[in-house]
Scaffold this motif. Sequence first.
Motif, mmCIF file in Angstrom:
data_model
loop_
_atom_site.group_PDB
_atom_site.id
_atom_site.type_symbol
_atom_site.label_atom_id
_atom_site.label_comp_id
_atom_site.label_asym_id
_atom_site.label_seq_id
_atom_site.Cartn_x
_atom_site.Cartn_y
_atom_site.Cartn_z
ATOM 1 N N TRP A 153 0.831 -1.201 0.000
ATOM 2 C CA TRP A 153 0.000 0.000 0.000
ATOM 3 C C TRP A 153 0.872 1.261 0.000
ATOM 4 C CZ3 TRP A 153 -3.742 1.071 4.669
ATOM 5 C CH2 TRP A 153 -4.734 1.978 4.266
ATOM 6 N N LEU A 154 1.896 1.238 0.860
ATOM 7 C CA LEU A 154 2.781 2.404 0.978
ATOM 8 C C LEU A 154 3.565 2.634 -0.310
ATOM 9 C CD1 LEU A 154 4.173 1.881 4.596
ATOM 10 C CD2 LEU A 154 2.512 3.581 3.850
ATOM 11 N N ASN A 155 3.941 1.546 -0.977
ATOM 12 C CA ASN A 155 4.672 1.693 -2.231
ATOM 13 C C ASN A 155 3.814 2.336 -3.321
ATOM 14 O OD1 ASN A 155 7.050 0.639 -1.300
ATOM 15 N ND2 ASN A 155 6.457 -1.480 -1.759
ATOM 16 N N GLU A 156 2.522 2.081 -3.234
ATOM 17 C CA GLU A 156 1.624 2.616 -4.260
ATOM 18 C C GLU A 156 1.177 4.043 -3.960
ATOM 19 O OE1 GLU A 156 -1.517 -0.194 -4.229
ATOM 20 O OE2 GLU A 156 -0.398 -1.721 -5.327
ATOM 21 N N ASP A 157 1.157 4.408 -2.698
ATOM 22 C CA ASP A 157 0.566 5.684 -2.295
ATOM 23 C C ASP A 157 1.612 6.576 -1.612
ATOM 24 O OD1 ASP A 157 -0.830 7.770 -1.147
ATOM 25 O OD2 ASP A 157 -2.592 6.533 -0.759
ATOM 26 N N LYS A 158 2.071 7.572 -2.361
ATOM 27 C CA LYS A 158 3.143 8.427 -1.842
ATOM 28 C C LYS A 158 2.688 9.262 -0.646
ATOM 29 C CE LYS A 158 5.538 8.838 -6.227
ATOM 30 N NZ LYS A 158 5.830 9.711 -7.359
ATOM 31 N N ILE A 159 1.473 9.716 -0.690
ATOM 32 C CA ILE A 159 0.994 10.579 0.395
ATOM 33 C C ILE A 159 0.822 9.784 1.687
ATOM 34 C CG2 ILE A 159 -0.951 11.996 1.164
ATOM 35 C CD1 ILE A 159 -1.144 13.006 -1.691
ATOM 36 N N LEU A 160 0.283 8.595 1.534
ATOM 37 C CA LEU A 160 0.164 7.747 2.720
ATOM 38 C C LEU A 160 1.551 7.407 3.268
ATOM 39 C CD1 LEU A 160 -2.235 6.461 4.246
ATOM 40 C CD2 LEU A 160 -1.617 4.320 3.141
ATOM 41 N N ASN A 161 2.485 7.217 2.363
ATOM 42 C CA ASN A 161 3.861 6.935 2.745
ATOM 43 C C ASN A 161 4.453 8.104 3.547
ATOM 44 O OD1 ASN A 161 6.131 5.403 2.856
ATOM 45 N ND2 ASN A 161 6.937 6.089 0.894
ATOM 46 N N ARG A 162 4.106 9.303 3.127
ATOM 47 C CA ARG A 162 4.582 10.497 3.832
ATOM 48 C C ARG A 162 4.040 10.511 5.275
ATOM 49 N NH1 ARG A 162 2.429 15.990 3.848
ATOM 50 N NH2 ARG A 162 4.108 17.416 4.387
ATOM 51 N N HIS A 163 2.778 10.178 5.391
ATOM 52 C CA HIS A 163 2.185 10.129 6.733
ATOM 53 C C HIS A 163 2.835 9.033 7.575
ATOM 54 C CE1 HIS A 163 -1.318 12.916 6.659
ATOM 55 N NE2 HIS A 163 -1.073 12.857 5.368
ATOM 56 N N TYR A 164 3.117 7.936 6.917
ATOM 57 C CA TYR A 164 3.756 6.833 7.653
ATOM 58 C C TYR A 164 5.136 7.275 8.172
ATOM 59 C CZ TYR A 164 6.155 2.450 8.540
ATOM 60 O OH TYR A 164 6.872 1.451 9.125
ATOM 61 N N ASN A 165 5.898 7.939 7.306
ATOM 62 C CA ASN A 165 7.240 8.391 7.721
ATOM 63 C C ASN A 165 7.160 9.385 8.868
ATOM 64 O OD1 ASN A 165 8.535 6.800 5.848
ATOM 65 N ND2 ASN A 165 8.476 8.373 4.247
ATOM 66 N N ALA A 166 6.161 10.253 8.803
ATOM 67 C CA ALA A 166 5.998 11.225 9.890
ATOM 68 C C ALA A 166 5.609 10.523 11.183
ATOM 69 C CB ALA A 166 4.944 12.261 9.508
ATOM 70 N N PHE A 167 4.760 9.514 11.057
ATOM 71 C CA PHE A 167 4.399 8.728 12.240
ATOM 72 C C PHE A 167 5.645 8.078 12.838
ATOM 73 C CE2 PHE A 167 -0.356 7.973 12.093
ATOM 74 C CZ PHE A 167 -0.542 8.204 13.446
ATOM 75 N N ALA A 168 6.437 7.484 11.966
ATOM 76 C CA ALA A 168 7.646 6.787 12.436
ATOM 77 C C ALA A 168 8.603 7.742 13.135
ATOM 78 C CB ALA A 168 8.340 6.110 11.261
ATOM 79 N N ALA A 169 8.612 8.987 12.677
ATOM 80 C CA ALA A 169 9.529 9.981 13.286
ATOM 81 C C ALA A 169 9.082 10.405 14.670
ATOM 82 C CB ALA A 169 9.629 11.198 12.373
#
Lengths: 162, 384
Positions: free
Chosen positions: B103-119
Motif C-alpha cells: 500500500w505504501l509503495n503505491e501511495d506516496k501521500i500515505l507513505n509520507r504520513h507513515y514516515n511522519a508517524f515513524a519519526a
Amino acid sequence: MTIHEYNATVDQHADNLYRFFVKNIGDRDTARDLVQESFAKMWIKVRDVEYDKAKNYLFTVGYRTMIDHIRSKKRRDDYLSKQEPDPYEDRDYDLKGALEYGLNKLPESQKTVILLRDYEGYSYEEIEQITGMSASQVKVYLFRARKAMKEILLKNKSLFPI
Amino acid sequence: MVKKIDITLDNYEAFLLERYEGIITPERDQALTKFLESHGKEDMGDSRLFYFDSDDIVPEGSKDRLSIESLKHNAPSEAEEKMLFDAIEDNLTADDYEKLNKWLNEDKILNRHYNAFAATRLDPDDRLSFPDKAGLKKTVAVRRFLYLAVAACMTGILLTFGINLFNKGTAPNTHEMAFNQDEMLQKDGSIVKMQQHQIPAAADKDGLINITNLKNSKEAGSPEEVAVSSSESKIIVKNNDLPESGNHKETENFERIYKSDKAGDIGNMALVDLERDQKSIDQLPRIPVLGSSGVVSLNPSKPDDIIFSNYPEISESSNIVFQGLKERIRYLDRKSNAIYGFVETQREIVKKEGLFDVAGTYNDKGHFDGLAIRIAGFEITTNK
C-alpha cells in the motif's frame, strides 16, 4: 531490597527518571526535586520493594509525585499557560526541535504515556500499572500523541516534502 | 415496483453530477427535479459548477496530485492512521505488514504520513543525567556497625604491629641459610663453601673477627665485620653484606646464638636454635603463589621444590639458581604463619569471651579502679 540494591537502583534509574521529569515538566530544578522526592518515598518502603521491581515502583511513585506537583502548581499560578511554547510557525525547526515542540504541545497524560513508551520502553500493561490508566486509555493516548506530533511534523515541508 | 429514491440535502449534489455526466436514469432525474423545486434549489448547469482563477491552476507536471487515489489519501482516514500507528507500535501481523508495505509503495501521500508517524518515536536524551546521584545514595547506619568497625580497626592495627614484630625476628637472611643448609652460594661469580655450625675464625684481642682472614681461609662468605658482644655466647653481625642479601636490607644487624662449654672459645662455639627454625618452616601454612612472579611452591613438606607456573619447563628442585626464590618462599611462609596464628588466637579469645565486652576492674583490695573494654580479644583499661 537491601541498601546495596537501593544504591544500585539509584545508579541505574536516576538518570531515566530525571529525563522523564525534565521532558514532562520542562524545568530541570523541579525535575531534580521530583527525583529526590521519588527516591525518598522509595527509601521509606525499601524493605517492601523487590529489587527487580524497583524501576516500576520508582516510576509509579515518580509519576504520582509529578501529577501532585503539577496540580498544585496549576492551582497556584496557572502553570500550563506559562509553559505554552512559541507558535510553531515562528521557528524554523529541525526534526528534533519539531518533536520537542510537539511534545510540549501535548496534554500531560499523552506526554507521560509517550515518554514512558519511548524513553523507557514500557509495554502498555506496564504503563497502565504506573499511571493507573486503563489499557485502552493508554493506547488511545499514545495514538493521539503520535498523531498530534505527526501533524506538527507534516507542517514542516522541508522535513517531509510532498 | 418502482424503487423509492431518497434524495436529501446531503446527497443531491451527487445526483446533479450524474445528470451533468449524462448517466442519470429517468427515474432519478425526475426525482431530482422534484427535490430541487421543493427545496428552492436551482440547477445552474455544469458551466457554473467549477470555477478556477489563476492561483488554482495546477502547475505542469503536478497533475498527478489530482488523481482520484491521491485526492482520496490527502488526509488518511482514521482507520488508515490507526493502521499506520499499529505498524509503528509493532502491533501488526506479518500479513498486515505485507499489505501495508504494498500500500505504501503505491501511495506516496500515505507513505509520507507513515514516515511522519515513524519519526514520532522519541529517543532518550543521554546528555541529560541526574547531577547528584551520590546525594541519593544511602550509607550503612553507623550505630549498627560501630562496634564491628572499631573491632576491625583495632584488629588491623594490632595485626600490623604483630606482623612487624614477627618480621623483625624472622626476616630471612642468606647467611643463615648458607650455614644451615650447607648450600653453595654464588657471589661475584665465585662459589664459596659455607660450612654448617662452624664459627670460621677466632676473634682477636678486641673481640673482632677479621673478615679478610675469613675470606683468605675460604671458609666463609662475606660478613665484613663480626663483633663478639659477649665472650661467652652471642655474636652480632653488624654489617650484613651477605651473599644475595640485597632483598633483605632490613636485617642489617642480626643476632645468632652460639654456645660453647668454654667461655671465650669462639672457635668451638656451636650455633643453636637453627634446627628449631628449620623444623617449623615445614609445618607452616603455605602461601603458594608469590605475587606476579608466577613462582609456586607445591609441596609444604618440600619447600625447595618450586616451579615457575609460567615456565614449567625450567622447574627445578634444590637448584642453587633458585636459592633466592626459595628463601622468599620461606619468608612468606613465616609471615603467613604469623597472620594465621595471630588471627587464630584472637578468634579463640572471641569465641570464649565474646566480641565486645565492658567490665569494671578492681585492685588487689577489691576496690573499683576503672573500666576495661575488650574488643575482639584486645583489652583497654582505664585503671593505673
